[in-house]
Design a protein around this motif. Structure first.
Motif, PDB file in Angstrom:
ATOM      1  N   VAL A   1       1.283  28.554  72.928  1.00  0.00           N
ATOM      2  CA  VAL A   1       0.699  27.236  73.146  1.00  0.00           C
ATOM      3  C   VAL A   1       1.496  26.198  72.363  1.00  0.00           C
ATOM      4  CG1 VAL A   1      -1.350  25.797  72.855  1.00  0.00           C
ATOM      5  CG2 VAL A   1      -1.605  28.191  73.513  1.00  0.00           C
TER       6      VAL A   1
ATOM      7  N   GLU B   1       5.188  27.502  78.021  1.00  0.00           N
ATOM      8  CA  GLU B   1       3.915  28.181  77.799  1.00  0.00           C
ATOM      9  C   GLU B   1       3.634  29.229  78.867  1.00  0.00           C
ATOM     10  OE1 GLU B   1       1.183  24.802  75.631  1.00  0.00           O
ATOM     11  OE2 GLU B   1       1.411  24.681  77.802  1.00  0.00           O
ATOM     12  N   HIS B   2       4.113  28.983  80.078  1.00  0.00           N
ATOM     13  CA  HIS B   2       3.827  29.893  81.188  1.00  0.00           C
ATOM     14  C   HIS B   2       4.895  30.969  81.380  1.00  0.00           C
ATOM     15  CE1 HIS B   2       0.980  26.671  82.209  1.00  0.00           C
ATOM     16  NE2 HIS B   2       0.352  27.576  82.926  1.00  0.00           N
TER      17      HIS B   2
ATOM     18  N   THR C   1      -8.137  25.037  86.395  1.00  0.00           N
ATOM     19  CA  THR C   1      -6.972  25.370  87.217  1.00  0.00           C
ATOM     20  C   THR C   1      -6.686  26.863  87.294  1.00  0.00           C
ATOM     21  OG1 THR C   1      -5.521  25.039  85.299  1.00  0.00           O
ATOM     22  CG2 THR C   1      -5.890  23.149  86.758  1.00  0.00           C
TER      23      THR C   1
ATOM     24  N   SER D   1       5.160  22.757  79.398  1.00  0.00           N
ATOM     25  CA  SER D   1       4.312  23.641  80.201  1.00  0.00           C
ATOM     26  C   SER D   1       5.062  24.869  80.727  1.00  0.00           C
ATOM     27  CB  SER D   1       3.693  22.857  81.362  1.00  0.00           C
ATOM     28  OG  SER D   1       2.860  23.685  82.146  1.00  0.00           O
TER      29      SER D   1
ATOM     30  N   GLY E   1       3.715  17.646  78.381  1.00  0.00           N
ATOM     31  CA  GLY E   1       3.784  18.337  79.664  1.00  0.00           C
ATOM     32  C   GLY E   1       5.135  18.980  79.923  1.00  0.00           C
TER      33      GLY E   1
ATOM     34  N   ASP F   1      -8.026  19.430  76.036  1.00  0.00           N
ATOM     35  CA  ASP F   1      -6.704  18.839  76.239  1.00  0.00           C
ATOM     36  C   ASP F   1      -5.738  19.433  75.223  1.00  0.00           C
ATOM     37  OD1 ASP F   1      -6.963  17.371  73.754  1.00  0.00           O
ATOM     38  OD2 ASP F   1      -8.238  15.963  74.829  1.00  0.00           O
ATOM     39  N   VAL F   2      -4.477  19.010  75.297  1.00  0.00           N
ATOM     40  CA  VAL F   2      -3.446  19.602  74.431  1.00  0.00           C
ATOM     41  C   VAL F   2      -3.131  18.718  73.227  1.00  0.00           C
ATOM     42  CG1 VAL F   2      -2.401  20.852  76.345  1.00  0.00           C
ATOM     43  CG2 VAL F   2      -1.605  18.537  75.824  1.00  0.00           C
TER      44      VAL F   2
ATOM     45  N   GLN G   1       0.330  13.129  75.762  1.00  0.00           N
ATOM     46  CA  GLN G   1      -0.027  14.233  76.642  1.00  0.00           C
ATOM     47  C   GLN G   1       1.023  14.394  77.744  1.00  0.00           C
ATOM     48  OE1 GLN G   1      -4.118  14.208  77.638  1.00  0.00           O
ATOM     49  NE2 GLN G   1      -4.063  16.154  78.705  1.00  0.00           N
TER      50      GLN G   1
ATOM     51  N   ARG H   1      -7.221  25.145  80.644  1.00  0.00           N
ATOM     52  CA  ARG H   1      -6.874  25.747  81.941  1.00  0.00           C
ATOM     53  C   ARG H   1      -8.090  26.358  82.648  1.00  0.00           C
ATOM     54  NH1 ARG H   1      -2.555  26.909  78.502  1.00  0.00           N
ATOM     55  NH2 ARG H   1      -0.610  25.933  79.164  1.00  0.00           N
TER      56      ARG H   1
END
Length: 278
Positions: free
Chosen positions: A184, A106-107, A263, A103, A100, A225-226, A96, A260
């Motif tokens: 993703v 993905e954004h 958050t 990330s 990260g 979770d991912v 995990q 998400r």
């Protein structure tokens, strides 16, 4: 067991819904909030207008009861049982952490394909330890920028090179018309005890769900979770149908992505398997 339609969308929904029987109340339990958001998704995407909700688990004490039975204005009823997939092996914490690094990818809205949910499975254990993970992330970012738009619908396999090492990535591209698109990143292999966790949930949930008196029966797995993907869950369920024949009595299996939720106040829903016409 039939495979899901490629047009089964992944839709993000905010935590609030319009005033109705599926409105989320402040005192609702977490799992009940999630089920109501799922019903709101079905109402929006399928025009299923819900007129009443029954919570058998609140009034039946003599045996385990299904979580919710929702009725549409047509009189058709749908029983829904939610189950969170967690409790994975300890070694997944490092995986995990490594995931990260993706990330920012993905954004990044510039990497998304409007109207598509794209899931990229990356093998994390094949690269030499000495390879800088940021180099991996930059290579994946470059591949996404060049190839996501032209990648075929459905599942496909691609090979990219990172520091001289070939890296096989699995891509699943699902059409979601009207959506802004989502990217993703997941690991290519699920946690080593993924099969055991899924089968444990099936063992505890299937009987309760299919015994509910309703026209439709839906199993909703929560992904918090991912560490695993919808495709991995689908393959696991397809492989388990001989051991769990009651799966054939479940009309649909969905995934709720809550990674998400806390958050960013978003939850995504994805159809994983369909066994009957709805």
């Amino acid at each position: 067991m039939a495979r899901p339609l490629l047009q089964a969308c992944f839709e993000e929904r905010r935590m609030t819904t319009s005033a109705s029987v599926i409105s989320v109340r402040p005192d609702d339990r977490r799992d009940r909030k999630l089920v109501k958001l799922f019903l709101a998704h079905l109402q929006t995407s399928r025009r299923q207008d819900w007129t009443s909700l029954d919570f058998p688990e609140d009034r039946i004490r003599s045996k385990q009861a299904v979580q919710v039975i929702a009725m549409e204005e047509t009189g058709r009823t749908t029983a829904i049982e939610h189950s969170r997939l967690d409790g994975f092996a300890d070694d997944t914490q490092e995986e995990q952490r490594l995931l990260g690094i993706f990330s920012p990818i993905e954004h990044d809205p510039s990497l998304r394909a409007p109207g598509f949910h794209v899931e990229i499975a990356v093998p994390m254990g094949v690269l030499p330890i000495a390879v800088d993970r940021n180099v991996v992330a930059n290579s994946v970012r470059g591949w996404c920028a060049r190839n996501i738009a032209s990648a075929p619908d459905g599942e496909s396999i691609h090979v990219m090179t990172v520091s001289g090492t070939p890296l096989k990535i699995h891509v699943e591209k699902i059409s979601c018309p009207g959506e802004p698109g989502r990217l993703v990143m997941v690991r290519s292999d699920p946690p080593r005890n993924f099969e055991a966790v899924v089968q444990d949930r099936l063992r505890h949930k299937l009987g309760t769900l299919v015994s509910a008196s309703a026209d439709q029966h839906v199993l909703l797995f929560e992904k918090s979770d991912v560490l695993w993907s919808a495709g991995q869950l689908r393959r696991e369920l397809e492989g388990a149908r001989l051991e769990f024949p009651e799966l054939n009595r479940v009309d649909e299996v969905w995934m709720a992505d809550t990674v998400r939720w806390e958050t960013e106040k978003y939850v995504g829903f994805r159809l994983v398997l369909r066994t009957q016409d709805v």
